[in-house]
Design a protein around this motif. Sequence first.
Motif, mmCIF file in Angstrom:
data_model
loop_
_atom_site.group_PDB
_atom_site.id
_atom_site.type_symbol
_atom_site.label_atom_id
_atom_site.label_comp_id
_atom_site.label_asym_id
_atom_site.label_seq_id
_atom_site.Cartn_x
_atom_site.Cartn_y
_atom_site.Cartn_z
ATOM 1 N N LEU A 177 0.834 -1.200 0.000
ATOM 2 C CA LEU A 177 0.000 0.000 0.000
ATOM 3 C C LEU A 177 0.869 1.251 0.000
ATOM 4 C CD1 LEU A 177 -2.759 -1.058 2.548
ATOM 5 C CD2 LEU A 177 -2.642 -1.403 0.079
ATOM 6 N N GLN A 178 1.963 1.160 0.738
ATOM 7 C CA GLN A 178 2.891 2.304 0.745
ATOM 8 C C GLN A 178 3.435 2.558 -0.660
ATOM 9 O OE1 GLN A 178 3.250 4.358 3.105
ATOM 10 N NE2 GLN A 178 2.006 3.133 4.510
ATOM 11 N N PHE A 179 3.792 1.466 -1.315
ATOM 12 C CA PHE A 179 4.297 1.595 -2.684
ATOM 13 C C PHE A 179 3.272 2.285 -3.574
ATOM 14 C CE2 PHE A 179 7.353 -1.937 -1.769
ATOM 15 C CZ PHE A 179 8.488 -1.254 -2.142
ATOM 16 N N LEU A 209 -6.657 -0.619 1.297
ATOM 17 C CA LEU A 209 -6.357 -0.398 -0.118
ATOM 18 C C LEU A 209 -7.257 0.699 -0.681
ATOM 19 C CD1 LEU A 209 -4.725 -1.398 -2.517
ATOM 20 C CD2 LEU A 209 -6.346 -3.253 -2.820
ATOM 21 N N GLU A 210 -8.529 0.621 -0.288
ATOM 22 C CA GLU A 210 -9.475 1.618 -0.774
ATOM 23 C C GLU A 210 -9.052 3.016 -0.326
ATOM 24 O OE1 GLU A 210 -13.473 0.830 0.367
ATOM 25 O OE2 GLU A 210 -14.273 2.363 -0.977
ATOM 26 N N SER A 211 -8.667 3.140 0.966
ATOM 27 C CA SER A 211 -8.287 4.491 1.400
ATOM 28 C C SER A 211 -6.976 4.919 0.770
ATOM 29 C CB SER A 211 -8.275 4.620 2.925
ATOM 30 O OG SER A 211 -7.464 3.632 3.464
ATOM 31 N N ALA A 212 -6.075 3.967 0.534
ATOM 32 C CA ALA A 212 -4.821 4.326 -0.151
ATOM 33 C C ALA A 212 -5.128 4.851 -1.549
ATOM 34 C CB ALA A 212 -3.892 3.120 -0.232
ATOM 35 N N MET A 221 -6.786 6.595 -9.818
ATOM 36 C CA MET A 221 -6.607 5.635 -8.728
ATOM 37 C C MET A 221 -7.912 5.406 -7.961
ATOM 38 S SD MET A 221 -3.575 4.291 -7.665
ATOM 39 C CE MET A 221 -1.801 4.477 -7.742
ATOM 40 N N ALA A 222 -8.661 6.500 -7.743
ATOM 41 C CA ALA A 222 -9.876 6.412 -6.951
ATOM 42 C C ALA A 222 -10.951 5.569 -7.636
ATOM 43 C CB ALA A 222 -10.398 7.811 -6.663
#
Length: 329
Positions: A177-179, A209-212, A221-222
């Motif tokens: 997720l950071q990536f 994942l969704e919030s990322a 992305m969204a």
Amino acid sequence: MTQSAAPTLADLRKAGKAGLARTLARLEAAEGAADVLSLLDEAFGDGRGHVIGITGPPGVGKSTLVSALITTFRDADQTVAVIAVDPSSKRRGGALLGDRTRLTVDPEDPGIFVRSMAAREELGGLAALTTPAVVLMRALFDRVIVETVGVGQSETAIGDVADTVVFAVQPASGDSLQFMKAGIVEIPHIAVVTKGDMQGHADRAARELESALQLATDDAMAQVPIQIVSAPERRGIDELVATIDHHRSTLGTPQALRDARAKQAGLWLGHRIHDVFGRRGLERARQHGILDAAPLRPFRAYAEVSAALEANDKSTQSGTLGSTVASPA
Ligand code: GDP
């Protein structure tokens, strides 16, 4: 396939898996051979198959997912080719022989073709031969799956070969997720949380994942759909295939798909010239407008460009590309 005349796509279709294996071996041995180039350009113009990229960190369950997808596609009477890009091997000369053992497929099934490829000199990126192999396979199979380790790769991206990119993460793995947040992972079309049998964990991973994705600066992305799957139990796989097919339907007209693939071919050509001839070679090819027209028949264009650059290097250190470069398109 006859040995005398240059093989055509029709020959290759008749020759089946053995013919494709021979052609890929020929490609590895002699990338610029004229017979292979004409076959590649013919296949490029006849890419009926759908190319699905599956990417994600090691161990998330990509191979297990690919096995489940193969079974689902075969149950629907669709043929499938798989390229597993192996980032750990830098063995020169291209592909590792043999298939990845982690993939459980029926070797007798003529509708399944599996191939491993070493990433070679492109660190973490796609193998130089992946694009030509994908071009051949998508002319022969209904589905082509390209499986890569996709975290931290930079220059050559899965989006350069796939029509639909699926990014896989596993539960309790904040790293990926950071990536994603950091924009190191290219934007996928679909995100998958694997190991859905780890129930609470998988749900949490999907929420993270969704919030990322929502936090990401890029609007696209969204919009990325997120699905939880459990590949060994084949849970969520039909839904994932439906999402993959939905994405395919959004790719637009056959012409739009051809345009997108022409763009991919142009990127491949640029990367190849850069890898082999360096930045100066690429600049010289660009100056002469070669990359603009080349995607219509990218493989012959590559041979022409490399012949011209090689001839030019031999004749003069400082000269420009001479008249040896024929119009590539
Ligand atoms: P890859 O490196 O991403 O190709 O991952 P693999 O498909 O090889 O899977 C890595 C490990 O995760 C293996 O031990 C698999 O058996 C396991 N695995 C894969 N999918 C699942 C799943 O849905 N649930 C569980 N519990 N384990 C899984």
